[in-house]
Design a protein around this motif. Structure first.
Motif, PDB file in Angstrom:
ATOM      1  N   VAL A  33      38.474  40.401  32.050  1.00  0.00           N
ATOM      2  CA  VAL A  33      39.110  39.249  33.013  1.00  0.00           C
ATOM      3  C   VAL A  33      38.902  37.754  32.278  1.00  0.00           C
ATOM      4  CG1 VAL A  33      39.352  38.089  35.035  1.00  0.00           C
ATOM      5  CG2 VAL A  33      39.630  40.921  34.944  1.00  0.00           C
ATOM      6  N   PHE A  34      37.666  37.612  32.289  1.00  0.00           N
ATOM      7  CA  PHE A  34      37.258  35.833  32.098  1.00  0.00           C
ATOM      8  C   PHE A  34      36.613  36.597  30.510  1.00  0.00           C
ATOM      9  CE2 PHE A  34      37.146  36.007  36.887  1.00  0.00           C
ATOM     10  CZ  PHE A  34      37.774  35.308  36.958  1.00  0.00           C
ATOM     11  N   ILE A  35      36.684  35.360  29.986  1.00  0.00           N
ATOM     12  CA  ILE A  35      35.706  34.915  28.657  1.00  0.00           C
ATOM     13  C   ILE A  35      34.588  33.311  28.643  1.00  0.00           C
ATOM     14  CG2 ILE A  35      35.607  33.951  25.925  1.00  0.00           C
ATOM     15  CD1 ILE A  35      38.672  35.576  25.938  1.00  0.00           C
ATOM     16  N   PRO A  36      33.537  33.295  29.202  1.00  0.00           N
ATOM     17  CA  PRO A  36      33.227  32.621  29.383  1.00  0.00           C
ATOM     18  C   PRO A  36      32.514  31.784  28.442  1.00  0.00           C
ATOM     19  CG  PRO A  36      31.231  34.102  28.647  1.00  0.00           C
ATOM     20  CD  PRO A  36      32.904  34.865  28.735  1.00  0.00           C
ATOM     21  N   LEU A  37      32.702  30.350  28.071  1.00  0.00           N
ATOM     22  CA  LEU A  37      32.413  28.783  26.927  1.00  0.00           C
ATOM     23  C   LEU A  37      31.570  28.458  27.156  1.00  0.00           C
ATOM     24  CD1 LEU A  37      36.316  28.133  27.086  1.00  0.00           C
ATOM     25  CD2 LEU A  37      35.590  30.419  25.845  1.00  0.00           C
ATOM     26  N   SER A  38      31.441  27.511  28.760  1.00  0.00           N
ATOM     27  CA  SER A  38      29.743  27.043  28.946  1.00  0.00           C
ATOM     28  C   SER A  38      29.721  26.979  29.783  1.00  0.00           C
ATOM     29  CB  SER A  38      29.788  25.593  27.960  1.00  0.00           C
ATOM     30  OG  SER A  38      31.194  25.128  28.860  1.00  0.00           O
ATOM     31  N   ASP A  39      28.145  26.522  29.867  1.00  0.00           N
ATOM     32  CA  ASP A  39      27.857  26.122  31.192  1.00  0.00           C
ATOM     33  C   ASP A  39      27.336  24.795  31.712  1.00  0.00           C
ATOM     34  OD1 ASP A  39      25.407  27.462  29.963  1.00  0.00           O
ATOM     35  OD2 ASP A  39      24.241  28.605  31.485  1.00  0.00           O
ATOM     36  N   ASP A  40      26.861  24.661  32.381  1.00  0.00           N
ATOM     37  CA  ASP A  40      26.450  23.167  32.848  1.00  0.00           C
ATOM     38  C   ASP A  40      25.062  23.250  33.585  1.00  0.00           C
ATOM     39  OD1 ASP A  40      28.587  22.311  32.540  1.00  0.00           O
ATOM     40  OD2 ASP A  40      29.777  21.841  34.573  1.00  0.00           O
ATOM     41  N   VAL A  89      36.569  42.803  18.845  1.00  0.00           N
ATOM     42  CA  VAL A  89      36.668  41.436  19.661  1.00  0.00           C
ATOM     43  C   VAL A  89      36.151  42.359  20.873  1.00  0.00           C
ATOM     44  CG1 VAL A  89      38.042  41.592  22.110  1.00  0.00           C
ATOM     45  CG2 VAL A  89      39.024  41.220  19.041  1.00  0.00           C
ATOM     46  N   HIS A  90      34.879  43.411  20.805  1.00  0.00           N
ATOM     47  CA  HIS A  90      33.801  44.183  20.906  1.00  0.00           C
ATOM     48  C   HIS A  90      32.843  42.876  20.981  1.00  0.00           C
ATOM     49  CE1 HIS A  90      31.338  47.729  22.341  1.00  0.00           C
ATOM     50  NE2 HIS A  90      30.649  46.634  23.143  1.00  0.00           N
ATOM     51  N   VAL A  91      32.745  42.726  19.889  1.00  0.00           N
ATOM     52  CA  VAL A  91      31.319  42.225  19.432  1.00  0.00           C
ATOM     53  C   VAL A  91      31.305  40.249  19.766  1.00  0.00           C
ATOM     54  CG1 VAL A  91      31.875  41.331  16.828  1.00  0.00           C
ATOM     55  CG2 VAL A  91      29.819  41.517  17.397  1.00  0.00           C
ATOM     56  N   ALA A  92      32.277  40.139  19.979  1.00  0.00           N
ATOM     57  CA  ALA A  92      32.411  38.576  19.801  1.00  0.00           C
ATOM     58  C   ALA A  92      32.632  38.018  21.297  1.00  0.00           C
ATOM     59  CB  ALA A  92      34.031  38.043  19.507  1.00  0.00           C
ATOM     60  N   LEU A 152      28.819  38.636  22.570  1.00  0.00           N
ATOM     61  CA  LEU A 152      28.495  37.435  22.130  1.00  0.00           C
ATOM     62  C   LEU A 152      28.972  36.636  23.223  1.00  0.00           C
ATOM     63  CD1 LEU A 152      27.383  37.756  18.451  1.00  0.00           C
ATOM     64  CD2 LEU A 152      26.479  38.711  20.489  1.00  0.00           C
ATOM     65  N   PHE A 153      29.956  35.996  23.169  1.00  0.00           N
ATOM     66  CA  PHE A 153      30.322  34.770  24.180  1.00  0.00           C
ATOM     67  C   PHE A 153      29.533  34.767  25.193  1.00  0.00           C
ATOM     68  CE2 PHE A 153      34.602  33.811  22.045  1.00  0.00           C
ATOM     69  CZ  PHE A 153      34.454  32.809  21.793  1.00  0.00           C
ATOM     70  N   PHE A 154      29.291  36.165  26.238  1.00  0.00           N
ATOM     71  CA  PHE A 154      28.290  36.159  26.819  1.00  0.00           C
ATOM     72  C   PHE A 154      26.943  36.415  27.053  1.00  0.00           C
ATOM     73  CE2 PHE A 154      31.723  38.206  28.796  1.00  0.00           C
ATOM     74  CZ  PHE A 154      31.840  38.168  30.691  1.00  0.00           C
ATOM     75  N   VAL A 155      26.127  36.391  25.656  1.00  0.00           N
ATOM     76  CA  VAL A 155      24.891  35.606  24.782  1.00  0.00           C
ATOM     77  C   VAL A 155      24.795  34.893  25.228  1.00  0.00           C
ATOM     78  CG1 VAL A 155      22.940  36.738  24.036  1.00  0.00           C
ATOM     79  CG2 VAL A 155      24.880  38.393  24.596  1.00  0.00           C
ATOM     80  N   SER A 191      26.604  45.814  25.560  1.00  0.00           N
ATOM     81  CA  SER A 191      27.711  44.717  26.933  1.00  0.00           C
ATOM     82  C   SER A 191      26.486  45.758  27.946  1.00  0.00           C
ATOM     83  CB  SER A 191      28.334  46.589  26.941  1.00  0.00           C
ATOM     84  OG  SER A 191      29.315  46.222  26.564  1.00  0.00           O
ATOM     85  N   SER A 192      25.457  46.957  27.524  1.00  0.00           N
ATOM     86  CA  SER A 192      24.354  47.121  28.587  1.00  0.00           C
ATOM     87  C   SER A 192      23.289  45.851  28.703  1.00  0.00           C
ATOM     88  CB  SER A 192      24.114  48.646  28.314  1.00  0.00           C
ATOM     89  OG  SER A 192      23.666  48.625  27.254  1.00  0.00           O
ATOM     90  N   ALA A 193      23.036  45.412  27.752  1.00  0.00           N
ATOM     91  CA  ALA A 193      21.742  44.805  27.571  1.00  0.00           C
ATOM     92  C   ALA A 193      22.349  43.535  28.339  1.00  0.00           C
ATOM     93  CB  ALA A 193      21.236  44.012  26.686  1.00  0.00           C
ATOM     94  N   VAL A 194      23.420  43.007  28.157  1.00  0.00           N
ATOM     95  CA  VAL A 194      24.379  41.690  29.223  1.00  0.00           C
ATOM     96  C   VAL A 194      24.615  41.829  30.078  1.00  0.00           C
ATOM     97  CG1 VAL A 194      26.803  40.190  28.295  1.00  0.00           C
ATOM     98  CG2 VAL A 194      25.312  41.393  26.269  1.00  0.00           C
ATOM     99  N   SER A 195      25.140  43.120  30.190  1.00  0.00           N
ATOM    100  CA  SER A 195      24.613  43.393  32.134  1.00  0.00           C
ATOM    101  C   SER A 195      23.574  43.011  32.934  1.00  0.00           C
ATOM    102  CB  SER A 195      25.422  44.784  31.926  1.00  0.00           C
ATOM    103  OG  SER A 195      26.820  44.857  31.608  1.00  0.00           O
ATOM    104  N   GLY A 196      22.959  43.143  31.653  1.00  0.00           N
ATOM    105  CA  GLY A 196      21.337  42.489  32.673  1.00  0.00           C
ATOM    106  C   GLY A 196      21.220  41.188  32.288  1.00  0.00           C
ATOM    107  N   ILE A 197      21.398  41.053  31.658  1.00  0.00           N
ATOM    108  CA  ILE A 197      21.544  39.143  31.784  1.00  0.00           C
ATOM    109  C   ILE A 197      22.501  38.547  32.779  1.00  0.00           C
ATOM    110  CG2 ILE A 197      22.429  37.435  30.216  1.00  0.00           C
ATOM    111  CD1 ILE A 197      21.059  38.525  27.925  1.00  0.00           C
ATOM    112  N   ILE A 198      23.622  39.172  32.727  1.00  0.00           N
ATOM    113  CA  ILE A 198      24.660  38.792  33.888  1.00  0.00           C
ATOM    114  C   ILE A 198      23.708  38.652  35.812  1.00  0.00           C
ATOM    115  CG2 ILE A 198      26.974  39.161  34.704  1.00  0.00           C
ATOM    116  CD1 ILE A 198      27.735  40.087  32.364  1.00  0.00           C
ATOM    117  N   ALA A 199      23.017  39.962  35.727  1.00  0.00           N
ATOM    118  CA  ALA A 199      22.628  40.336  36.776  1.00  0.00           C
ATOM    119  C   ALA A 199      21.414  38.875  37.453  1.00  0.00           C
ATOM    120  CB  ALA A 199      22.128  41.768  36.796  1.00  0.00           C
ATOM    121  N   ALA A 200      20.892  39.390  36.429  1.00  0.00           N
ATOM    122  CA  ALA A 200      19.397  37.669  35.914  1.00  0.00           C
ATOM    123  C   ALA A 200      20.420  36.076  36.640  1.00  0.00           C
ATOM    124  CB  ALA A 200      18.724  37.912  35.200  1.00  0.00           C
TER     125      ALA A 200
END
Length: 242
Positions: free
Chosen positions: A2-9, A88-91, A94-97, A143-152
């Motif tokens: 649904v969402f592809i993150p690009l940048s944060d403030d 697509v999976h790796v990209a 890595l966008f989330f990271v 994805s599972s490690a990235v999911s932990g980052i998202i939770a944090a």
């Protein structure tokens, strides 16, 4: 997706150079290009079975052919984090990271962030293993490690604004809590409606749960939860701590 993150403030306050975040991105990219893309050497069709988490192998219900036994099954809970199904999976991972991980590294320090990342990945792999112990479908991806980052990130920076692409086309600037909770709803909905054990929704949710549980004990004591105004973090000057 649904969402592809690009940048944060969300500037870093403590860590000047997020070495671990850059290393995760670089290592995943190198593994993909060298071993999986077929650009440099022929991609091995058995790589996912050798390095991925295969529940039937971990539980001892099956055994790989000798030529595919590169690492022991228990070690695949780590090696699986650096393989991906396609570009697509790796990209996407890595966008989330790229968007989220540097601020979590900033909040924890380099070494604790490494431990956090691997523990979240391990938790996701274990949840997948326990949910389908006889499956022959390999689990691969960060994805599972990235999911932990998202939770944090949800616990530490819920009010930060993030630029995302909605349906990979429409640019929007949304709060982190809205983006992450929407992501979580998609994971829960997918788990509910999907009967395909090859789609490892349990790994995503396991990593997310681990990230939520580990954030408080692993963050720096001076880093606040929920985006509250921080206590003086080293006088707001950057320091490098391990």
């Amino acid at each position: 997706m649904v969402f592809i993150p690009l940048s944060d403030d969300n500037p870093r306050l403590i860590v000047r150079y997020p070495y671990v975040t850059w290393g995760i991105i670089g290592l995943n990219a190198v593994v993909w290009v060298v071993l999986q893309s077929g650009l440099l050497i022929p991609a091995s069709p058995g790589l996912a079975m050798s390095w991925g988490v295969v529940p039937s192998l971990v539980s001892g219900q099956a055994v790989l052919p000798v030529e595919l036994q590169i690492v022991p099954p228990w070690l695949t809970f780590i090696t699986s984090l650096f393989l991906h199904g396609d570009v697509v999976h790796v990209a996407a991972n890595l966008f989330f990271v790229w968007v989220f991980a540097d601020n979590i590294e900033d909040s924890m320090g380099h070494v604790r962030f490494v431990v956090f990342y691997l523990l979240c990945g391990l938790a996701g792999g274990l949840c997948y293993q326990l949910s389908v112990p006889g499956s022959n479908a390999p689990l691969i991806g960060a994805s599972s490690a990235v999911s932990g980052i998202i939770a944090a990130y949800l616990l530490l920076h819920p009010r930060v604004k993030i630029w995302v692409l909605l349906f990979a086309r429409i640019p929007l600037r949304l709060t982190a809590s809205w983006v992450i909770l929407s992501w979580l709803a998609v994971q829960l909905g997918s788990l509910w409606f999907s009967g395909d054990d090859a789609t490892a929704w349990m790994a995503h949710l396991g990593g997310f749960a681990a990230g939520a549980l580990l954030t408080v004990p692993m963050k720096r004591s001076e880093v606040p939860l929920f985006g509250r105004p921080p206590k003086t973090i080293a006088g707001t000057r950057r320091i490098e701590e391990f």
